[in-house]
Design an enzyme around this catalytic site. Sequence first.
Site, short mmCIF file in Angstrom:
data_model
loop_
_atom_site.label_atom_id
_atom_site.label_comp_id
_atom_site.label_asym_id
_atom_site.label_seq_id
_atom_site.Cartn_x
_atom_site.Cartn_y
_atom_site.Cartn_z
N SER A 1 -57.35 -16.38 30.75
CA SER A 1 -57.46 -16.52 32.21
C SER A 1 -56.13 -16.45 32.94
CB SER A 1 -58.14 -17.85 32.55
OG SER A 1 -59.44 -17.90 32.01
N GLU B 1 0.78 -1.23 0.00
CA GLU B 1 0.00 0.00 0.00
C GLU B 1 0.81 1.28 0.00
OE1 GLU B 1 -3.23 0.18 -0.32
OE2 GLU B 1 -3.57 -1.98 -0.28
#
Length: 837
Positions: free
Chosen positions: A407, A142
């Site tokens: 319930s 790079e």
Amino acid sequence: MSLPPPNRQGRTDPASRPSEPPPESRRSAGACGLSGGPSRRGPAARLEDAAPCPQPRPTKRLRRRAALALAALTIFAALGWLALGLFPDPFEREAIWDWNVLVADREGRLLKEILPPPMSRKEYLRLEEFSPYLVEAVLAAEDKRFRLHPGVDPAAIVRALIMNVRGRRIISGGSTITMQTARLTLGLTPGPRTFRRKLREMWLALLLERHHSKDDILAAYLNSAPTGDLNVGFQAAAEAYLGKSAKSLSPAEAALLAGLPAAPSTYNPYRRPDRALARRQSVLRRMLAQGRLTAATAERALAEPLVLQAPQKAWLAPHFVNHLKSRLGPRPPKRIAATLDLELQQAVEALAASTVRRFRGHGLSQTAVVVLSLPEREVLAWVGSADFFDVDDGQNDGATTLRQPGSALKPFIYGLALDEGLVTAATLVNDEAADYAIPGGVFSPRNYSGASHGPVPVRTALASSLNLPAVNLTAALSVERVLEQLRRLGLSSLEREADWYGLGLALGGGEVSLLSLTTAYAALADGGRLRPPKIFLRPAELADGPAEPGSFRTARGPAEAGGASYGEAFQGGQVLSPEAAYIISDILSDDLARTTGFGAQGPLATPYRSSVKTGTSKNFRDNWCLGYTDGFVVGVWAGNFEAKPMEQISGLTGAGHLWRAVADLMAERRPPRPPERPQDVETARICPVSGLPAGPQCPNFRLELFIKGSVPAAQCRHDELGRQGLAPLAQQPGRRVDVIGLPRTFGFLTPVNGEVMAWDPDLPPEHQKIRAVVQSVPELDEIVLYCDGREVARRQVSGLRRAEFLADYRPGRRSLTAVGLSQGREAARTTTVVEAR
């Protein structure tokens, strides 16, 4: 003196001429004469008088000018460098989550790798932790002059410019590692390569070099370079592609990774191994050419085969992991130890899928399960659907979806009534069909079985999940008080006003999630103490993540609590007395008391002590079953995410079977023990008919639990019960048997006073009637209805039965009067007025 003969071109023979200096010498002689100009004498005299000229060399003036220019350039560069320090560092900002988080179960088994919001996998290392081969490979691939330039490499810029001109397109941008780091660290969005964009990158690179060291910049690049396949940084790439750390890479492995950032998709080693290998060889040759590798090492690396590990795609307990991810703060830790037990989770997933296959023919397509440990409240299993990867609705999470609980809310209503002193476990509550006037109509609750049983003890009413006693109890407590208690239990999704729910709240007329309801049941199991569920095994791991090396980001202030928060308004604390919680738990474990509603020895009758409650919403849309021992609580929901009704699948037959299978698994892991009775719970002998302490005339008795001080003082007078029954005895002062729901108010349920009815002129009058419903009370035996003073009809009644009438209907104002008779004599009267238009 004769002149030499001319040559063939008419020129004098050079050999016969007097010697002359070459042209350059002549020019120099003319410039260096003593008189400062050309001599007026002949050639001979000029040569004799001319001063000798020195060899050409830079003058002092030129040297001075060059030195001044260099000094000015140096000063200008130094001032520019100093001026850069006046600009703030754009890379020093609030730290954010930008690294991958590994989520493991309680035994360290990987569940999922959670990626940060940009959906990239990251893992940070310090510069000295990276393999030296990788550092050299990156510099070779790079930016070989990285240590020499100030962030921008003029040679690279010129080279890129020449390449772009020759190729007539942008081939290279001349980016340095610093420029790339600036772009990556600030998260600049990718875009076209423009001159303006390149200038911005150069400016940021100069600022980066001004504020940070070369080592920091290089470390930041190594940790943020794109390496493909959702990997960011070389440590993440090394673990993903090679199954090892970036600390211990061979030269060939280092070159492979270093070549990826140039084009991560092009050089992806999984998708294009040939291109990845070619790129690796290119980087190795660069390293050799730049002296970063010896010839022997390079030769071995070039011959090394490309070896990759298989892609790792673990995603276990997906609904749980998604919930955990939603609770992460802005800086979660890198590794999270979750409370989940993967082995149990997979077993529960298999049971859930099996249940769906078993009942699919009855319209059941999904189920969800939550398992909590007690008393810790750690989530041990979390199944959100039968199959998460089902493309239709598998991603829906039934553990957090809001559904009607049926319930399943009743235990909390009875627990509140115990704490309020309204009932004991022996108190009789009325289980007779009745209608309740509500805004806009009539609420007519019925039991699941359709039958009613008259006055029944609280123990039977709750264990058998009878609807009418629960409604009567809610009416006695008030809907507002019941709603407040449910919210205290963490059911914050019940956010509407009490009038909106009405008495239907007792039968599940709201919406809650399985997770919150299971948490509320855990409070019942733990002496009434409410605590939020835990999904993190060790709270210490929720601390703010450290500032990562090379990230140029610093944490400011304390971190958020990660996933520790429950995600809702959750107060916790003591929401029910230990005594009430113990008695409710005892009732829910009583299989004999459950017989009235469910029969004996059903799936809820476990061989170990467990407290269980089912729930079924209207039209069989939702099944619930929640139960617990002293060591765990299991919550189950079953139904359909699109809320389609099932075919006669109740909480007992659907969710109940799955609950039993999961509870049996948990009982093997955490063998239940008998709960410890609170000191303020006592036992008394009571008459099973009246609920009062058994007297000498009672033919039998049973033992019942009471909160200390709540045992009724009066003994049962069983002989009087036999002659008169409960209802008349309830009206006699001094000999009263408390029956919740007895007596009720005598009056019209419909129509309500002032109601306006529509008259249809197109229908015959005899086909248009007023339907009147009158609520009776136990002391009445007959009800007579009058319309405008004229008797319409008579109805025989008993107990809390209602009477229905049809009265003639015609336009105008009508007065309806109901008269209640007891043994032929008027005992009650009520009137309502309606208008027909």
